[in-house]
Design a protein around this motif. Structure first.
Motif, PDB file in Angstrom:
ATOM      1  N   HIS A 171      25.256   0.524  37.580  1.00  0.00           N
ATOM      2  CA  HIS A 171      26.579   0.117  38.049  1.00  0.00           C
ATOM      3  C   HIS A 171      26.572  -1.363  38.431  1.00  0.00           C
ATOM      4  O   HIS A 171      27.509  -2.103  38.095  1.00  0.00           O
ATOM      5  CB  HIS A 171      26.989   0.965  39.252  1.00  0.00           C
ATOM      6  N   VAL A 172      25.531  -1.799  39.105  1.00  0.00           N
ATOM      7  CA  VAL A 172      25.412  -3.210  39.474  1.00  0.00           C
ATOM      8  C   VAL A 172      25.424  -4.070  38.212  1.00  0.00           C
ATOM      9  O   VAL A 172      26.080  -5.126  38.162  1.00  0.00           O
ATOM     10  CB  VAL A 172      24.133  -3.451  40.299  1.00  0.00           C
ATOM     11  N   GLN A 173      24.708  -3.636  37.183  1.00  0.00           N
ATOM     12  CA  GLN A 173      24.705  -4.378  35.921  1.00  0.00           C
ATOM     13  C   GLN A 173      26.099  -4.467  35.316  1.00  0.00           C
ATOM     14  O   GLN A 173      26.482  -5.500  34.764  1.00  0.00           O
ATOM     15  CB  GLN A 173      23.758  -3.696  34.927  1.00  0.00           C
ATOM     16  N   THR A 174      26.861  -3.390  35.427  1.00  0.00           N
ATOM     17  CA  THR A 174      28.227  -3.392  34.897  1.00  0.00           C
ATOM     18  C   THR A 174      29.103  -4.366  35.665  1.00  0.00           C
ATOM     19  O   THR A 174      29.861  -5.139  35.074  1.00  0.00           O
ATOM     20  CB  THR A 174      28.817  -1.971  34.959  1.00  0.00           C
ATOM     21  N   VAL A 175      28.980  -4.331  36.974  1.00  0.00           N
ATOM     22  CA  VAL A 175      29.781  -5.225  37.817  1.00  0.00           C
ATOM     23  C   VAL A 175      29.445  -6.687  37.525  1.00  0.00           C
ATOM     24  O   VAL A 175      30.328  -7.554  37.478  1.00  0.00           O
ATOM     25  CB  VAL A 175      29.562  -4.904  39.302  1.00  0.00           C
TER      26      VAL A 175
END
Length: 288
Positions: A171-175
């Motif tokens: 999720h952090v990578q997506t953000v």
């Protein structure tokens, strides 16, 4: 891991009482061979939803008609655990983003059994835990925790926390836009090159899980002797080479999508020891 009594996240949807449609394994045991295939699918599913959509639904974006889900029961110990871990990831990443001058949009965690609709296609238990960038949700059938301990040789409470933290790392990578950059390369490079990018994405999620582990320990002091070792062992047991060896006896590095056992251990450990997001630049690293 002394997690009881800590804050629980409210960003949890409990769909376990709802029929998700499609094929699912439910509470039946999963063989090691199926688990190997599931974990490979987990990697592809988690980081490349468009490819998965073509396989699962013929290319069209599915309509998710799942009824709104409520919070898990207060007396559900396993759900309380994952809710507590998710809350800790919210605290850690919110602070890291705040220090960087940004706001962290927390993901939601969906608990399900068998199968459930997602913005990335039909999620199934056999895929293992996964993250869908299309709806910013982590999906988890908690029967996978039993599979970890009994069939993959990765028992331990903190090993389970590592799994949740790894998916939050996606999720952090997506953000941060990392996932979109990687997905933008697909179709323009060879399958081997795509796999290599997938490995770097997965290893970075492992590193982010390590970053979370260090910051959560600094904040709560909740880790006990053997906890980090159980997470390291989990990373080792789900390395591509280990899974391939168990499945077929043959190791094919060109088919890796998550990284070798040694690589997964290395990057989780690097994140844990440094506590720094900057130390997780797997894409800039010459060697993994």
């Amino acid at each position: 891991m002394r997690w009881e009594g800590e804050r629980r996240s409210e960003n949890v949807e409990d769909r376990r009482g709802a029929g998700g449609g499609g094929f699912g394994l439910g509470g039946r045991s999963i063989g090691v061979g199926a688990v190997v295939l599931a974990l490979v699918g987990w990697g592809v599913f988690g980081i490349n939803p468009l490819t998965t959509l073509q396989v699962l639904s013929g290319g069209g974006m599915p309509q998710t008609t799942q009824a709104p889900a409520g919070q898990p029961p207060q007396d559900d110990r396993q759900a309380a655990f994952v809710s507590t871990v998710l809350a800790s990831t919210e605290d850690v990443w919110s602070e890291i983003f705040r220090k960087g001058g940004a706001q962290y949009p927390a993901p939601r965690l969906v608990l399900f059994r068998g199968a459930t609709p997602t913005a990335c296609g039909t999620g199934q238990s056999a895929m293992g835990p996964f993250y869908c960038p299309g709806d910013h949700k982590v999906y988890l059938d908690m029967d996978f925790f039993d599979t970890m301990g009994r069939q993959l040789g990765a028992p331990g409470v903190f090993a389970r926390a590592y799994v949740v933290a790894h998916e939050v790392g996606h999720h952090v990578q997506t953000v941060l836009g990392t996932t979109a950059k990687v997905d933008g390369m697909r179709g323009r490079i060879s399958e081997r090159e795509q796999n290599a990018l997938s490995v770097r994405l997965e290893l970075q999620a492992d590193c982010y899980a390590g970053v979370w582990a260090q910051h959560s320990q600094q904040a709560k002091g909740w880790l006990e002797q053997g906890d980090i070792e159980s997470a390291v062992n989990a990373a080792q047991q789900i390395g591509d080479d280990t899974l391939q060896r168990k499945s077929s006896g043959v190791v094919r590095p060109d088919a890796f999508t998550h990284g070798s056992s040694a690589q997964r251990v290395r990057w989780f450990t690097q994140g844990y020891q440094s506590g720094s997001v900057q130390s997780c630049d797997t894409f800039g690293a010459r060697t993994l």
